[in-house]
Motif scaffolding. Structure first.
Motif, PDB file in Angstrom:
ATOM      1  N   LEU A  94      20.898  40.038  37.993  1.00 16.93           N
ATOM      2  CA  LEU A  94      21.184  39.265  39.201  1.00 16.93           C
ATOM      3  C   LEU A  94      20.271  38.039  39.266  1.00 16.93           C
ATOM      4  CD1 LEU A  94      22.844  39.227  41.867  1.00 16.93           C
ATOM      5  CD2 LEU A  94      20.950  40.464  42.910  1.00 16.93           C
ATOM      6  N   LEU A  95      18.992  38.233  38.991  1.00 12.11           N
ATOM      7  CA  LEU A  95      18.045  37.122  39.052  1.00 12.11           C
ATOM      8  C   LEU A  95      18.200  36.161  37.877  1.00 12.11           C
ATOM      9  CD1 LEU A  95      14.920  39.064  40.317  1.00 12.11           C
ATOM     10  CD2 LEU A  95      16.469  37.593  41.636  1.00 12.11           C
ATOM     11  N   LEU A 100      27.636  39.617  36.554  1.00  7.93           N
ATOM     12  CA  LEU A 100      27.371  41.033  36.819  1.00  7.93           C
ATOM     13  C   LEU A 100      28.527  41.935  36.418  1.00  7.93           C
ATOM     14  CD1 LEU A 100      25.487  41.067  40.244  1.00  7.93           C
ATOM     15  CD2 LEU A 100      24.556  41.118  37.933  1.00  7.93           C
ATOM     16  N   GLU A 101      29.739  41.478  36.616  1.00  8.33           N
ATOM     17  CA  GLU A 101      30.890  42.290  36.237  1.00  8.33           C
ATOM     18  C   GLU A 101      30.927  42.516  34.720  1.00  8.33           C
ATOM     19  OE1 GLU A 101      35.740  42.259  36.577  1.00  8.33           O
ATOM     20  OE2 GLU A 101      34.581  41.148  38.056  1.00  8.33           O
ATOM     21  N   ALA A 102      30.720  41.449  33.966  1.00  4.66           N
ATOM     22  CA  ALA A 102      30.731  41.566  32.505  1.00  4.66           C
ATOM     23  C   ALA A 102      29.559  42.414  32.015  1.00  4.66           C
ATOM     24  CB  ALA A 102      30.679  40.180  31.863  1.00  4.66           C
ATOM     25  N   GLU A 103      28.380  42.218  32.587  1.00  6.35           N
ATOM     26  CA  GLU A 103      27.201  42.980  32.172  1.00  6.35           C
ATOM     27  C   GLU A 103      27.340  44.458  32.537  1.00  6.35           C
ATOM     28  OE1 GLU A 103      24.973  42.014  30.145  1.00  6.35           O
ATOM     29  OE2 GLU A 103      25.484  39.890  30.145  1.00  6.35           O
ATOM     30  N   THR A 104      27.914  44.738  33.701  1.00  6.12           N
ATOM     31  CA  THR A 104      28.133  46.129  34.096  1.00  6.12           C
ATOM     32  C   THR A 104      29.123  46.797  33.159  1.00  6.12           C
ATOM     33  OG1 THR A 104      27.588  45.681  36.405  1.00  6.12           O
ATOM     34  CG2 THR A 104      28.932  47.634  35.970  1.00  6.12           C
ATOM     35  N   ALA A 142      26.684  45.698  44.424  1.00  3.91           N
ATOM     36  CA  ALA A 142      26.752  45.867  42.969  1.00  3.91           C
ATOM     37  C   ALA A 142      26.076  47.176  42.553  1.00  3.91           C
ATOM     38  CB  ALA A 142      26.111  44.672  42.265  1.00  3.91           C
ATOM     39  N   GLN A 143      24.943  47.505  43.169  1.00  4.61           N
ATOM     40  CA  GLN A 143      24.235  48.741  42.842  1.00  4.61           C
ATOM     41  C   GLN A 143      25.067  49.964  43.226  1.00  4.61           C
ATOM     42  OE1 GLN A 143      20.864  49.080  41.353  1.00  4.61           O
ATOM     43  NE2 GLN A 143      22.043  50.919  40.922  1.00  4.61           N
TER      44      GLN A 143
END
Length: 173
Positions: A94-95, A100-104, A142-143
């Protein structure tokens, strides 16, 4: 797919990491600690040192704040891996202004590709109030989604509160 995937949830300072370390020790397998924390200040540097000392000998530590999925794929079968923690991994992305979607998606694929037993530590953020700013709300949402996705794939999910484990899914620890 990991031989066994366990998710250990809890609040900040709930005892979840110590409990997860105990699960890994009980496995009797070579232990790998996949650490996602980054020390940006003296307090975090000291916290990391305290955690490392409390773990004691016998752990192979891999420090990886972002590319956890690839690291999981690189670990040979027959180990027990502690990923501590998914929350800091998410914060790091996030920072870093990552997608985030791709990384998750990549992390979930990495969990599935890991051939060793795997214990993932993550903060349960759903028990707190609604955050007062957009960044904190984005993180909490997201978490929550990440925890739900890992829990759906896990054979065992344990919530640790005040150092006490409660099994939410799977065999009692």
């Amino acid at each position: 797919m990991p031989a066994q995937l366990t998710l250990v949830l809890g609040g900040i300072a709930s005892g979840k990491s110590a409990f997860a370390e105990g699960l890994v020790r009980q496995s009797g397998k070579p232990m790998i600690y996949l650490a996602t924390a980054q020390a940006f200040d003296d307090e975090m540097t000291q916290k990391i040192a305290r955690h490392r000392k409390a773990r004691g000998p016998g752990w192979h530590t891999i420090e990886e704040p972002l590319a956890v999925a690839q690291r999981l794929r690189d670990i040979a079968a027959g180990h027990c891996v502690l990923l501590d923690c998914a929350t800091l991994w998410l914060s790091n992305h996030l920072l870093s202004d990552s997608d985030l979607e791709a990384e998750t998606h990549a992390l979930l694929a990495g969990l599935a590709d890991c051939t060793s037993d795997l214990v993932v530590v993550s903060n349960e953020v759903g028990l707190a109030g609604v955050p007062d700013n957009a960044l904190a709300r984005r993180f909490a949402n997201a978490q929550g989604r990440l925890n739900q996705s890992i829990a759906a794939r896990a054979a065992r999910v344990i919530l640790v509160t005040a150092g006490l484990p409660v099994t939410l899914k799977g065999p009692v620890a």
